[in-house]
Design a protein around this motif. Structure first.
Motif, PDB file in Angstrom:
ATOM      1  N   TYR A  83      -9.208  15.278 -42.804  1.00 26.06           N
ATOM      2  CA  TYR A  83      -9.873  14.642 -43.945  1.00 26.06           C
ATOM      3  C   TYR A  83      -8.880  13.933 -44.855  1.00 26.06           C
ATOM      4  O   TYR A  83      -9.279  13.076 -45.644  1.00 26.06           O
ATOM      5  CB  TYR A  83     -10.696  15.681 -44.702  1.00 26.06           C
ATOM      6  N   LEU A  84      -7.611  14.238 -44.728  1.00 24.05           N
ATOM      7  CA  LEU A  84      -6.580  13.425 -45.380  1.00 24.05           C
ATOM      8  C   LEU A  84      -6.564  12.025 -44.766  1.00 24.05           C
ATOM      9  O   LEU A  84      -6.444  11.022 -45.478  1.00 24.05           O
ATOM     10  CB  LEU A  84      -5.223  14.105 -45.232  1.00 24.05           C
ATOM     11  N   LEU A  85      -6.707  11.959 -43.425  1.00 23.77           N
ATOM     12  CA  LEU A  85      -6.779  10.645 -42.763  1.00 23.77           C
ATOM     13  C   LEU A  85      -8.013   9.874 -43.212  1.00 23.77           C
ATOM     14  O   LEU A  85      -7.954   8.659 -43.442  1.00 23.77           O
ATOM     15  CB  LEU A  85      -6.798  10.836 -41.248  1.00 23.77           C
ATOM     16  N   ILE A  86      -9.134  10.576 -43.357  1.00 25.76           N
ATOM     17  CA  ILE A  86     -10.355   9.926 -43.826  1.00 25.76           C
ATOM     18  C   ILE A  86     -10.167   9.398 -45.241  1.00 25.76           C
ATOM     19  O   ILE A  86     -10.636   8.299 -45.590  1.00 25.76           O
ATOM     20  CB  ILE A  86     -11.540  10.901 -43.762  1.00 25.76           C
ATOM     21  N   ALA A  87      -9.458  10.164 -46.075  1.00 21.47           N
ATOM     22  CA  ALA A  87      -9.213   9.724 -47.457  1.00 21.47           C
ATOM     23  C   ALA A  87      -8.364   8.460 -47.491  1.00 21.47           C
ATOM     24  O   ALA A  87      -8.598   7.565 -48.314  1.00 21.47           O
ATOM     25  CB  ALA A  87      -8.533  10.841 -48.250  1.00 21.47           C
ATOM     26  N   VAL A  88      -7.388   8.350 -46.604  1.00 18.71           N
ATOM     27  CA  VAL A  88      -6.556   7.139 -46.536  1.00 18.71           C
ATOM     28  C   VAL A  88      -7.407   5.931 -46.157  1.00 18.71           C
ATOM     29  O   VAL A  88      -7.265   4.836 -46.728  1.00 18.71           O
ATOM     30  CB  VAL A  88      -5.403   7.344 -45.537  1.00 18.71           C
ATOM     31  N   ILE A  89      -8.322   6.117 -45.193  1.00 17.83           N
ATOM     32  CA  ILE A  89      -9.185   5.012 -44.764  1.00 17.83           C
ATOM     33  C   ILE A  89     -10.117   4.574 -45.898  1.00 17.83           C
ATOM     34  O   ILE A  89     -10.277   3.377 -46.168  1.00 17.83           O
ATOM     35  CB  ILE A  89      -9.994   5.427 -43.525  1.00 17.83           C
ATOM     36  N   LEU A  90     -10.738   5.538 -46.577  1.00 15.91           N
ATOM     37  CA  LEU A  90     -11.632   5.207 -47.692  1.00 15.91           C
ATOM     38  C   LEU A  90     -10.865   4.542 -48.831  1.00 15.91           C
ATOM     39  O   LEU A  90     -11.380   3.627 -49.490  1.00 15.91           O
ATOM     40  CB  LEU A  90     -12.330   6.477 -48.187  1.00 15.91           C
ATOM     41  N   HIS A  91      -9.636   4.992 -49.064  1.00 19.25           N
ATOM     42  CA  HIS A  91      -8.789   4.383 -50.092  1.00 19.25           C
ATOM     43  C   HIS A  91      -8.571   2.899 -49.791  1.00 19.25           C
ATOM     44  O   HIS A  91      -8.673   2.038 -50.682  1.00 19.25           O
ATOM     45  CB  HIS A  91      -7.453   5.121 -50.141  1.00 19.25           C
TER      46      HIS A  91
END
Length: 363
Positions: A83-91
């Motif tokens: 979910y850290l990777l997902i946060a980078v994508i959403l950012h």
């Protein structure tokens, strides 16, 4: 950002290449993990990254059907990474399709551009987290054991919170944050990671949620006010409301923390220390947590007071300079030329004595 079309392609694996394409690279990594669910060999490994682990089934009094609760363990680190990777994508998506378009219309300076991006990202996160936290608080209705997480929502909320604040660390590099802004951002990122992780590991989930929800509301108001200020510098009323709520939130945090660690937890039946049961209700840990919260609130108030004093001084200086420029001019004076041994007198412009009388008087 990662989804933007570039005219010039920098050398592969160079710093500029990673910064421009980091969202695409992270998206590919997340897709590899998701594709692992399609194969039986890798499904058990991939599911550890995507789903929430350590569920426990219990039967509560007064309920016929069993209820699933959640504990924590080392596999949660894999979930946080995904979910850290997902946060980078959403950012990157928010930056590319919302903030960059607004920046082109506002034509901000480099300093304001960086602050506008920071406030835009944080405002979106605080709004989402505040709404999610309120929905969880209103859904609580059963008294549950302290060493168990209440539900899937509570555990997933903490997983996402930890993942988001950890993703903010590499974003300092991806967003090319100025060197003078890095220490300030590192301070509050580390404070969030330490406090939220501490509440998660020590099973202080209710307390953490009760303190996070009003805090996120205050921070949401601040960053929303800063966005309006950058669009129009005359819109500053939001900062006044933020200053009032900031002080109230600090007092609320201290009051709830003292009542919890000083009066609530010492009177519960499950006293003692047990890693297996997740029980950390001992005096040393309670006082350490209370001291950490009090020191953090004192530091935040100190920064807040210094910020307000600085703004007050700037406002006073601006008001003083305006008064000097608008002050009425004094009446003009005419200096009479010296004649012989007579002293140089100053004659007002409105003196009605005739020139012949003044000449006789001087001689």
């Amino acid at each position: 950002m990662g989804f933007r079309k570039k005219n010039k392609s920098p050398p592969v694996l160079s710093h500029e290449f990673v910064i421009q394409n980091h969202a695409d690279m992270v998206s590919c990594l997340a897709m590899v993990i998701l594709l692992g669910l399609m194969f039986e060999v890798t499904a058990k490994f991939a599911i550890m990254f995507i789903t929430v682990q350590y569920n426990v089934t219990q039967v509560l009094e007064g309920k016929k059907e069993p209820v699933n609760f959640y504990q924590y363990g080392p596999k949660d680190a894999a979930t946080v990474v995904f979910y850290l990777l997902i946060a980078v994508i959403l950012h990157a998506l928010i930056q590319e399709y919302i903030l960059d378009k607004m920046n082109r219309r506002l034509h901000l300076s480099k300093t304001k551009h960086s602050k506008f991006n920071e406030s835009g990202q944080l405002a979106a996160f605080y709004l989402f987290s505040f709404a999610w936290g309120c929905s969880i608080l209103t859904a609580w209705y059963d008294y549950l054991r302290m060493y168990l997480l209440d539900s899937f929502q509570v555990k997933f909320f903490y997983i996402c919170q930890i993942a988001y604040w950890l993703h903010a660390l590499p974003e300092l590099y991806f967003q090319k944050v100025r060197k003078e802004d890095i220490p300030r951002q590192l301070y509050y990122i580390c404070l969030y990671v330490v406090h939220i992780t501490g509440a998660y590991v020590l099973n202080l989930h209710r307390l953490g949620l009760v303190l996070l929800v009003p805090h996120y509301l205050v921070e949401l108001l601040f960053h929303a006010s800063r966005l309006f200020y950058f669009s129009d510098e005359n819109k500053q009323k939001g900062f006044t409301l933020w200053a009032l709520l900031f002080v109230i939130a600090r007092l609320l945090t201290l009051t709830v923390s003292v009542l919890t660690f000083g009066f609530g937890l010492p009177r519960t039946d499950n006293q003692g220390f047990s890693l297996a049961e997740g029980n950390f209700n001992v005096l040393t840990i309670r006082m350490t947590c209370l001291a950490a919260i009090c020191l953090t609130q004192a530091w935040m108030m100190w920064k807040f007071i210094n910020f307000q004093l600085k703004k007050w001084r700037e406002h006073s200086q601006n008001q003083g300079s305006k008064k000097k420029t608008t002050s009425p001019k004094s009446k003009p004076y005419k200096r009479e030329p010296a004649r012989g041994g007579a002293t140089n007198g100053i004659v007002k412009s409105d003196d009605r004595t005739s020139p012949r009388a003044r000449k006789a008087k001087a001689s």
